[in-house]
Design a protein around this motif. Structure first.
Motif, mmCIF file in Angstrom:
data_model
loop_
_atom_site.group_PDB
_atom_site.id
_atom_site.type_symbol
_atom_site.label_atom_id
_atom_site.label_comp_id
_atom_site.label_asym_id
_atom_site.label_seq_id
_atom_site.Cartn_x
_atom_site.Cartn_y
_atom_site.Cartn_z
ATOM 1 N N LEU A 1 15.528 11.809 61.669
ATOM 2 C CA LEU A 1 16.915 11.587 61.270
ATOM 3 C C LEU A 1 17.631 10.669 62.254
ATOM 4 C CD1 LEU A 1 17.745 15.237 60.187
ATOM 5 C CD2 LEU A 1 17.525 13.265 58.668
ATOM 6 N N ALA A 2 17.378 10.836 63.539
ATOM 7 C CA ALA A 2 18.000 9.967 64.544
ATOM 8 C C ALA A 2 17.589 8.513 64.348
ATOM 9 C CB ALA A 2 17.625 10.449 65.945
ATOM 10 N N GLU A 3 16.334 8.305 63.991
ATOM 11 C CA GLU A 3 15.846 6.941 63.726
ATOM 12 C C GLU A 3 16.636 6.307 62.590
ATOM 13 O OE1 GLU A 3 11.948 5.160 61.443
ATOM 14 O OE2 GLU A 3 11.652 6.877 62.773
ATOM 15 N N TRP A 4 16.855 7.056 61.508
ATOM 16 C CA TRP A 4 17.580 6.526 60.359
ATOM 17 C C TRP A 4 19.055 6.301 60.673
ATOM 18 C CZ3 TRP A 4 15.219 10.579 56.467
ATOM 19 C CH2 TRP A 4 13.882 10.260 56.242
ATOM 20 N N TRP A 5 19.697 7.269 61.341
ATOM 21 C CA TRP A 5 21.107 7.117 61.678
ATOM 22 C C TRP A 5 21.322 5.963 62.655
ATOM 23 C CZ3 TRP A 5 25.550 9.287 59.849
ATOM 24 C CH2 TRP A 5 25.420 10.370 58.972
ATOM 25 N N ASN B 1 19.559 19.670 67.711
ATOM 26 C CA ASN B 1 20.670 19.423 66.799
ATOM 27 C C ASN B 1 21.118 17.973 66.955
ATOM 28 O OD1 ASN B 1 21.176 22.445 66.180
ATOM 29 N ND2 ASN B 1 21.196 22.320 68.416
ATOM 30 N N LEU B 2 21.420 17.327 65.850
ATOM 31 C CA LEU B 2 21.783 15.913 65.864
ATOM 32 C C LEU B 2 23.279 15.747 65.654
ATOM 33 C CD1 LEU B 2 19.984 12.938 64.274
ATOM 34 C CD2 LEU B 2 22.354 13.347 63.606
ATOM 35 N N SER C 1 18.890 21.293 59.389
ATOM 36 C CA SER C 1 17.509 20.813 59.258
ATOM 37 C C SER C 1 16.509 21.933 59.036
ATOM 38 C CB SER C 1 17.106 20.030 60.515
ATOM 39 O OG SER C 1 17.167 20.870 61.667
ATOM 40 N N ASP C 2 16.916 23.188 59.206
ATOM 41 C CA ASP C 2 15.963 24.290 59.041
ATOM 42 C C ASP C 2 15.887 24.745 57.590
ATOM 43 O OD1 ASP C 2 18.626 25.276 59.357
ATOM 44 O OD2 ASP C 2 17.849 27.292 59.770
ATOM 45 N N LEU D 1 19.774 13.404 53.185
ATOM 46 C CA LEU D 1 19.574 12.013 52.751
ATOM 47 C C LEU D 1 20.847 11.410 52.185
ATOM 48 C CD1 LEU D 1 16.062 11.954 51.036
ATOM 49 C CD2 LEU D 1 16.716 11.101 53.281
ATOM 50 N N VAL D 2 21.652 12.229 51.482
ATOM 51 C CA VAL D 2 22.918 11.722 50.951
ATOM 52 C C VAL D 2 23.761 11.151 52.084
ATOM 53 C CG1 VAL D 2 25.082 12.358 49.824
ATOM 54 C CG2 VAL D 2 22.925 13.282 48.967
ATOM 55 N N MET D 3 23.848 11.888 53.178
ATOM 56 C CA MET D 3 24.661 11.431 54.315
ATOM 57 C C MET D 3 24.241 10.058 54.807
ATOM 58 S SD MET D 3 24.989 14.634 56.923
ATOM 59 C CE MET D 3 24.881 16.335 56.402
ATOM 60 N N VAL D 4 22.993 9.961 55.224
ATOM 61 C CA VAL D 4 22.561 8.746 55.909
ATOM 62 C C VAL D 4 22.468 7.574 54.940
ATOM 63 C CG1 VAL D 4 20.073 9.167 55.705
ATOM 64 C CG2 VAL D 4 20.973 7.866 57.657
#
Length: 377
Positions: free
Chosen positions: A39-43, A60-61, A78-79, A113-116
């Motif tokens: 997720l960090a990679e995508w954000w 936690n991100l 994420s869990d 996925l909606v967020m990013v």
């Protein structure tokens, strides 16, 4: 309604499968690290400033995207409830037309996925500021991350949760509070036939205490309905031994804060019925009641207005289940939840998500972030 093209759908499916194959049950810190890294990679690629904060439950991100005004807080986790190897056994990944199946695809990896995906569309456009927080232990009550949620909520204009919506796609505005309590009783063991008078039955005491609990939650003077479920009972060992220990785990659901406090105060004040017995009430997890407010309705109205711009009709109403937005809504922050895509089967082998709805939610979030003036929330 704007549908993503075939290429966009393919990319979204690939991403969702990647997340689903990172099986991330609660309290699995290494799995949460793997989720956070992806997720960090995508954000980061979307232009966000990203950091990870770790608790004993995992990673936690937190992502910040500069824009106009005070940020909107986007909230996810994420869990999942699924153990490792579910994707190879009980919950295999599959795509059948519009229906995508796999562990956690509905609750709530599609919401992540909606967020990013919406953020990726905002480059070089005027949009409101965004802060996102994705915690690693929501499914077990966020025991290690509530302080982080509070910190991330500081100074925000409003909060949007990306849990699943109502079955018809309506957003969630207001949620019952959810509290788990352990009622533990300690008595005194003795021989049930040779010396019964020396014993104090913890089980008998627990039965009487549970009757008292029933009276507390059914008190006609309470302001609203309380749901109470005794989920587990344990104690004792042999029929010829007066049991020295017994306990029950109780689940409680509340509609409003005054009723919640009245019941919890009464539970904390429970006293033994029998001489020599001890009673302890332990709070296992607590999500406060979130009663819908005028501020919540205002945020829902702004989302609905943005929805009309992308040919979507958006409504909202209260929900029974609890989540991280309970905390935020109870703090008076304008809050809406259920921004994830439609689907069904959360926590069950029928879990699935609609690919078309996933595209619609991305469109809607993009419209909210671009079209809603920051000064109106």
């Amino acid at each position: 309604m704007t549908q993503p093209g075939n290429g966009a759908q393919h990319d979204t499916l690939q991403r969702l499968e990647r997340l689903a194959r990172i099986e991330s049950p609660s309290f699995d810190a290494p799995a949460s690290e793997r989720m956070a890294d992806v997720l960090a990679e995508w954000w980061d690629a979307a232009g966000a400033s990203v950091r990870l904060e770790r608790t004993e439950a995992g990673a936690n991100l937190i992502a910040e995207v500069n824009g106009v005004g005070d940020p909107l807080l986007l909230v996810g986790h994420s869990d999942t409830v699924w153990p490792h190897d579910s994707i190879e056994t009980t919950m295999p990944w599959s795509v059948d037309g519009d229906t995508v199946r796999g562990p956690g695809v509905y609750d709530m990896k599609s919401g992540l996925l909606v967020m990013v995906a919406a953020i990726e569309r905002l480059r070089n456009r005027r949009h409101r500021s965004v802060r996102a927080v994705i915690v690693c232990d929501e499914e077990v009550g966020s025991p290690t991350t509530q302080a982080l949620l509070r910190a991330c909520a500081d100074g925000v204009a409003g909060a949007i949760g990306f849990e699943s919506p109502h079955p018809d796609g309506a957003l969630k505005v207001g949620r019952r509070g959810s509290t788990r309590v352990r009622l533990a009783v300690r008595g005194r063991a003795s021989h049930a036939a040779l010396d019964p008078g020396s014993g104090v039955s913890a089980i008998d005491e627990l039965v009487d205490q549970l009757l008292a609990v029933r009276g507390i939650v059914m008190d006609a003077a309470l302001g609203s309905e309380v749901l109470c479920n005794v989920g587990t009972i344990s104690g004792g060992g042999r029929a010829n031994v007066v049991p020295a220990e017994a306990e029950a785990e109780i689940g409680l659901r509340f509609l409003d804060a005054p009723t919640e406090e009245s019941v919890l105060s009464a539970l904390r004040a429970l006293a033994p019925v029998r001489d020599g017995a001890k009673v302890e009430t332990q709070l296992l997890s607590h999500r406060p009641a979130w009663s819908p407010s005028r501020a919540d309705a205002g945020l829902l109205g702004l989302i609905a207005a943005a929805g009309r711009g992308v040919d979507q009709t958006i409504t909202g109403r209260p929900a029974a289940g609890a989540g991280d937005t309970n905390l935020l809504g109870s703090l008076g922050i304008p809050t809406v939840d259920g921004f994830g895509p439609r689907g069904g089967g959360a926590h069950a082998v029928t879990e699935h998500v609609s690919l078309a709805s996933l595209g619609e939610r991305i469109d809607l979030l993009e419209a909210v972030l671009v079209d809603v003036p920051a000064s109106t929330v």
